[in-house]
Design a protein around this motif. Sequence first.
Motif, PDB file in Angstrom:
ATOM      1  N   ASP A  19      35.997 -29.724 -28.482  1.00  0.00           N
ATOM      2  CA  ASP A  19      35.933 -28.942 -29.716  1.00  0.00           C
ATOM      3  C   ASP A  19      34.745 -27.995 -29.657  1.00  0.00           C
ATOM      4  O   ASP A  19      33.892 -28.117 -28.790  1.00  0.00           O
ATOM      5  CB  ASP A  19      35.814 -29.887 -30.929  1.00  0.00           C
ATOM      6  N   ARG A  20      34.693 -27.070 -30.616  1.00  0.00           N
ATOM      7  CA  ARG A  20      33.626 -26.075 -30.690  1.00  0.00           C
ATOM      8  C   ARG A  20      33.252 -25.893 -32.150  1.00  0.00           C
ATOM      9  O   ARG A  20      34.103 -25.946 -33.026  1.00  0.00           O
ATOM     10  CB  ARG A  20      34.146 -24.755 -30.112  1.00  0.00           C
ATOM     11  N   TYR A  29      29.400 -27.550 -28.415  1.00  0.00           N
ATOM     12  CA  TYR A  29      30.681 -28.049 -27.938  1.00  0.00           C
ATOM     13  C   TYR A  29      30.688 -29.573 -27.980  1.00  0.00           C
ATOM     14  O   TYR A  29      29.685 -30.210 -27.666  1.00  0.00           O
ATOM     15  CB  TYR A  29      30.953 -27.573 -26.511  1.00  0.00           C
ATOM     16  N   SER A  61      42.675 -22.518 -24.137  1.00  0.00           N
ATOM     17  CA  SER A  61      43.658 -23.415 -24.751  1.00  0.00           C
ATOM     18  C   SER A  61      43.660 -23.250 -26.272  1.00  0.00           C
ATOM     19  O   SER A  61      44.701 -23.315 -26.904  1.00  0.00           O
ATOM     20  CB  SER A  61      43.388 -24.871 -24.367  1.00  0.00           C
ATOM     21  N   GLN A  62      42.482 -22.996 -26.867  1.00  0.00           N
ATOM     22  CA  GLN A  62      42.391 -22.761 -28.311  1.00  0.00           C
ATOM     23  C   GLN A  62      43.115 -21.474 -28.675  1.00  0.00           C
ATOM     24  O   GLN A  62      43.843 -21.417 -29.654  1.00  0.00           O
ATOM     25  CB  GLN A  62      40.931 -22.667 -28.763  1.00  0.00           C
ATOM     26  N   LYS A  63      42.903 -20.437 -27.870  1.00  0.00           N
ATOM     27  CA  LYS A  63      43.539 -19.138 -28.125  1.00  0.00           C
ATOM     28  C   LYS A  63      45.062 -19.277 -28.030  1.00  0.00           C
ATOM     29  O   LYS A  63      45.796 -18.788 -28.883  1.00  0.00           O
ATOM     30  CB  LYS A  63      43.026 -18.115 -27.117  1.00  0.00           C
ATOM     31  N   THR A  66      46.355 -21.246 -31.044  1.00  0.00           N
ATOM     32  CA  THR A  66      46.325 -20.434 -32.261  1.00  0.00           C
ATOM     33  C   THR A  66      47.491 -19.460 -32.273  1.00  0.00           C
ATOM     34  O   THR A  66      48.165 -19.298 -33.287  1.00  0.00           O
ATOM     35  CB  THR A  66      44.990 -19.664 -32.360  1.00  0.00           C
ATOM     36  N   GLU A  80      44.606 -28.283 -40.209  1.00  0.00           N
ATOM     37  CA  GLU A  80      44.031 -29.115 -39.144  1.00  0.00           C
ATOM     38  C   GLU A  80      44.747 -30.461 -39.065  1.00  0.00           C
ATOM     39  O   GLU A  80      44.943 -31.001 -38.004  1.00  0.00           O
ATOM     40  CB  GLU A  80      42.532 -29.355 -39.403  1.00  0.00           C
ATOM     41  N   SER A 121      36.000 -15.314 -25.941  1.00  0.00           N
ATOM     42  CA  SER A 121      37.338 -15.885 -26.125  1.00  0.00           C
ATOM     43  C   SER A 121      38.423 -14.896 -25.702  1.00  0.00           C
ATOM     44  O   SER A 121      39.600 -15.185 -25.841  1.00  0.00           O
ATOM     45  CB  SER A 121      37.544 -16.291 -27.584  1.00  0.00           C
TER      46      SER A 121
END
Length: 177
Positions: A19-20, A29, A61-63, A66, A80, A121
């Motif tokens: 996580d960030r 992080y 992976s977050q991008k 999303t 979430e 990012s």
Amino acid sequence: MEQVLEEEEEEYVVEKVLDRRVAKGKVEYLLKWKGFSDEDNTWEPEDNLDCPDLIAEFLQSQKTATEADRTETGGKRKAESDTETAGEESKPKKKKEEAEKPRGFARSLEPERIIGATDSSGELMFLMKWKNSDEADLVPAKEANVKCPQVVISFYEERLTWHSYASEEEEKKEDKN
């Protein structure tokens, strides 16, 4: 390739970035340590880390997640709680509430100024300071350009530098003569 964080001659190997967050204006992080259980996961400041590959992998992976969420929900973000796994449900309530807190322009605060910018990012993001708040958030530059163009202009103006060349000044003097 193993990523290593050194601390007093002991070596801790980062297995995965989970996580960030931004705490007190600093990026941190949540790390899973190799050879340790999930209970030993810790938040570490970005400055202390030497695992750019794992951070880049996490951000990508977050991008991707999303973008997938927006595609599935017609442009709306999933809550979430929709993406939680069974292991995360055992976390204390305080952390769960913190994760569900609105971020960026969703907080309905007035932007004060842009503190910095990053494209780590893959998208240009501004670190926005809000009026009457100590917390700063990363917001997409595209959104800031539309919602607070004067703040964006001020940010760029503060960093604008003009260069004059000696030859130009000499030409001006010669033109006067």
